[in-house]
Design a protein around this motif. Structure first.
Motif, short mmCIF file in Angstrom:
data_model
loop_
_atom_site.label_atom_id
_atom_site.label_comp_id
_atom_site.label_asym_id
_atom_site.label_seq_id
_atom_site.Cartn_x
_atom_site.Cartn_y
_atom_site.Cartn_z
N ARG A 272 1.08 -1.42 -0.30
CA ARG A 272 0.09 -0.52 -0.12
C ARG A 272 0.82 1.22 0.11
O ARG A 272 1.57 1.86 0.99
N PRO A 273 0.99 2.02 -1.34
CA PRO A 273 1.57 3.19 -1.27
C PRO A 273 1.49 4.41 -1.65
O PRO A 273 0.15 4.22 -1.95
N LYS A 274 2.34 5.56 -1.08
CA LYS A 274 1.24 7.10 -1.73
C LYS A 274 2.44 7.23 -1.82
O LYS A 274 3.20 7.87 -1.52
N LEU A 275 2.10 8.06 -2.98
CA LEU A 275 3.37 8.63 -3.59
C LEU A 275 2.87 10.19 -3.26
O LEU A 275 1.98 11.46 -3.52
N PHE A 276 4.00 11.05 -2.84
CA PHE A 276 4.48 11.99 -2.16
C PHE A 276 4.87 13.36 -3.12
O PHE A 276 5.91 13.27 -3.34
N ASP A 277 4.28 13.74 -4.55
CA ASP A 277 4.78 14.45 -5.39
C ASP A 277 3.60 16.23 -5.25
O ASP A 277 4.07 16.58 -6.25
N GLU A 278 4.27 16.22 -3.95
CA GLU A 278 3.84 17.77 -4.09
C GLU A 278 4.85 18.73 -4.16
O GLU A 278 6.22 17.87 -4.57
N SER A 279 4.57 19.60 -4.20
CA SER A 279 5.29 20.93 -5.18
C SER A 279 6.78 21.22 -3.73
O SER A 279 7.32 21.73 -4.35
N GLU A 280 6.04 20.75 -3.10
CA GLU A 280 7.36 21.21 -1.64
C GLU A 280 8.73 20.75 -1.50
O GLU A 280 9.06 19.33 -2.12
N THR A 281 9.83 21.22 -1.08
CA THR A 281 11.35 20.46 -0.84
C THR A 281 10.78 18.31 -0.35
O THR A 281 9.93 18.27 0.47
N LEU A 282 12.04 18.71 -0.84
CA LEU A 282 12.02 16.47 -0.11
C LEU A 282 11.99 17.32 1.38
O LEU A 282 11.04 15.42 1.87
N ALA A 283 12.59 17.70 1.76
CA ALA A 283 12.39 17.47 3.36
C ALA A 283 10.78 17.54 4.04
O ALA A 283 10.56 16.77 4.92
N ARG A 284 10.28 18.40 3.15
CA ARG A 284 8.81 18.88 4.01
C ARG A 284 8.45 17.78 3.87
O ARG A 284 7.08 17.49 4.26
N ARG A 285 8.07 17.00 2.76
CA ARG A 285 7.05 16.02 1.72
C ARG A 285 8.09 14.34 2.56
O ARG A 285 6.97 13.76 3.47
N ILE A 286 8.97 14.55 3.59
CA ILE A 286 9.41 13.38 4.58
C ILE A 286 8.73 13.36 5.42
O ILE A 286 8.26 12.77 6.42
N VAL A 287 8.88 15.14 6.28
CA VAL A 287 8.61 15.35 7.58
C VAL A 287 6.51 15.55 7.29
O VAL A 287 6.41 14.30 8.92
N SER A 288 5.93 15.19 6.02
CA SER A 288 4.48 14.89 5.88
C SER A 288 4.35 13.64 6.15
O SER A 288 3.31 13.01 6.58
N SER A 289 5.37 12.94 5.51
CA SER A 289 4.85 11.39 5.92
C SER A 289 5.00 10.62 7.05
O SER A 289 4.80 10.09 7.16
N HIS A 290 6.62 11.17 8.28
CA HIS A 290 6.62 10.91 9.00
C HIS A 290 5.31 11.18 9.79
O HIS A 290 5.07 10.93 10.84
N ASP A 291 4.40 12.12 10.21
CA ASP A 291 3.73 12.86 10.40
C ASP A 291 2.01 11.39 10.56
O ASP A 291 1.43 11.80 11.16
N LEU A 292 1.97 11.27 9.08
CA LEU A 292 1.50 9.97 8.75
C LEU A 292 2.08 9.04 9.34
O LEU A 292 1.02 8.28 9.08
N MET A 293 3.24 8.37 9.44
CA MET A 293 3.29 8.05 10.41
C MET A 293 3.62 6.07 9.38
O MET A 293 3.63 5.22 9.11
N VAL A 294 3.59 6.94 8.33
CA VAL A 294 4.11 6.17 6.55
C VAL A 294 5.13 5.50 7.39
O VAL A 294 6.49 5.65 7.80
N PRO A 295 5.30 4.24 7.66
CA PRO A 295 6.65 3.12 8.24
C PRO A 295 8.13 3.29 6.82
O PRO A 295 9.07 3.55 7.78
N VAL A 296 7.43 3.24 6.14
CA VAL A 296 8.87 3.25 5.27
C VAL A 296 8.66 4.58 3.90
O VAL A 296 7.63 4.24 3.51
N VAL A 297 9.81 5.07 3.54
CA VAL A 297 10.04 5.93 2.88
C VAL A 297 10.83 5.83 1.95
O VAL A 297 11.95 5.46 2.03
N ALA A 298 10.42 5.60 0.29
CA ALA A 298 11.28 5.60 -0.64
C ALA A 298 11.54 6.26 -1.95
O ALA A 298 10.96 7.06 -1.86
#
Length: 409
Positions: free
Chosen positions: A331-357
């Motif tokens: 079950r993946p989710k594509l984080f392709d928003e226009s923000e920086t990579l760092a901000r998108r990684i923070v967003s995935s952490h806020d959603l507690m996604v266990p793995v970032v690719a």
């Protein structure tokens, strides 16, 4: 702690909400329903392994059925009743046991059919007091992992042991290593004779002890039709939650006319075991969220992998990776928003996604992915990375072990 309240965690993860004009009724959002279905499918598979047959029964049933079963007298004030001009009032079911007896009664049964194990994720409704509503922990509409075993008296010990083994294994795989057990004995207001209760209490206690359990006795706390073992699991904060239960019932089958032909051809009344492991599905999800502080095991997480293209130049290959992950059952989710990579990684952490690719220029060139979790960071080729993530989910591991991924240099 307040931040571990399941209501706060569920809002952060966007799992569900409750409307003000429908207290105690859950509106499951996509992520919450994904979690719900994962948990349901997991238990469904475990039950199937032990020869339970899944059924489905109506939610709206005639008042006469509840009168014959004794639930009308016992639970009428907590039932949602639908009056009808004909006088044949209906009621939403607060539990599924009479329905499963009707399924048993729909055909002639013999001793060769026993034990008959029926299971249902049954939607139930109970008109709980408005002041008792508490997120997922106390609701008016809920689904129980209801199961009922119709058996002979000499099969009780084996069936109880079967259930205790299943319950222990399920709780352990979900991160609950310890639980307490109590035996609730006859209440003051009850159905059945004292002889029936003497036998039921003695047999359930003996069955519990045969599995190595030493239940604490709780006088007066049994169901109105029989004694019950209650299993309270302990979470990481030391709190106790009563979830699982198995009840031994010599009363309800006779009330609803259940019978089978014994080995001599005579009619006999079966014994009924009522049991559940989660209890309410929603309530168990609330407990699970608080126990794991919202960081669910990898195999249960609504979103397992956050796919992160470093820039728009890697968007196409990120979309391709997502398709491969879906094809592998993840079950993946594509984080392709226009923000920086760092901000998108923070967003995935806020959603507690266990793995970032992460997919950057280097990964696009050499056909690799950089995987990040709380346990560390690894680089793997696509085939290896996807296969190991899928294996982690299949084996119901909490995290992706670093030694499962082969580094690419």
């Amino acid at each position: 702690m307040e931040q571990d309240d399941h209501r706060i965690l569920a809002r952060r993860l966007d799992l569900y909400h409750i409307e003000e004009d429908a207290p105690g009724m859950i509106y499951w959002h996509p992520a919450g329903w994904q979690l719900y279905r994962q948990l349901e499918e997991y238990l469904r598979g475990r039950m199937r392994e032990l020869d339970y047959e899944e059924v489905n029964s109506p939610q709206l049933l005639p008042r006469g059925l509840w009168e014959r079963s004794g639930h009308w007298e016992k639970f009428r004030e907590n039932m949602f009743v639908v009056p009808r001009d004909s006088g044949r009032d209906m009621a939403l079911k607060p539990m599924s046991c009479p329905c499963h007896l009707q399924i048993f009664n729909s055909s002639l049964r013999s001793w060769r059919d026993l034990p008959m194990r029926l299971s249902e994720f049954g939607a139930c409704h109970r008109d709980e007091p408005s002041g008792s509503m508490h997120g997922l922990l106390r609701t008016r509409g809920f689904v129980q992992d209801d199961a009922h075993v119709l058996c002979m008296s000499q099969q009780i010990e084996t069936e109880v042991a079967r259930f205790v083994g299943l319950l222990s294994s399920v709780y352990s795989e979900l991160g609950f290593e310890e639980f307490d057990v109590a035996l609730s004995l006859r209440p003051e207001k009850r159905a059945g004779s004292d002889e029936d209760w003497d036998q039921a209490e003695a047999q359930l206690l003996a069955a519990a002890r045969s599995t190595g359990l030493s239940p604490v006795l709780q006088p007066g706390e049994g169901a109105f039709y029989g004694p019950k073992l209650e299993f309270a699991l302990r979470d990481r904060q030391g709190r106790s939650w009563q979830c699982g239960t198995i009840q031994l019932d010599f009363v309800l089958p006779a009330r609803l006319g259940a019978s089978y032909a014994d080995s001599n051809g005579n009619r006999a009344v079966p014994v009924m075991l009522h049991h559940a492991i989660f209890g309410s599905m929603g309530r168990f999800i609330g407990i699970l969220l608080e126990h794991h502080h919202g960081r669910l095991p990898f195999w249960l997480a609504p979103v397992q992998v956050a796919v992160m293209p470093v820039s728009e130049h890697q968007l196409g290959i990120a979309q391709e990776l997502k398709r491969h992950l879906v094809a592998a059952g993840l079950r993946p989710k594509l984080f392709d928003e226009s923000e920086t990579l760092a901000r998108r990684i923070v967003s995935s952490h806020d959603l507690m996604v266990p793995v970032v690719a992460v997919l950057g220029r280097r990964e696009a060139q050499d056909g690799s992915i950089t995987l990040r979790s709380q346990q560390g960071q690894w680089v793997a080729d696509w085939h290896t990375g996807i296969a190991k993530l899928a294996e982690t989910a299949t084996r119901r591991l909490t995290e992706v072990p670093s030694d499962m991924l082969v580094a690419v240099h």
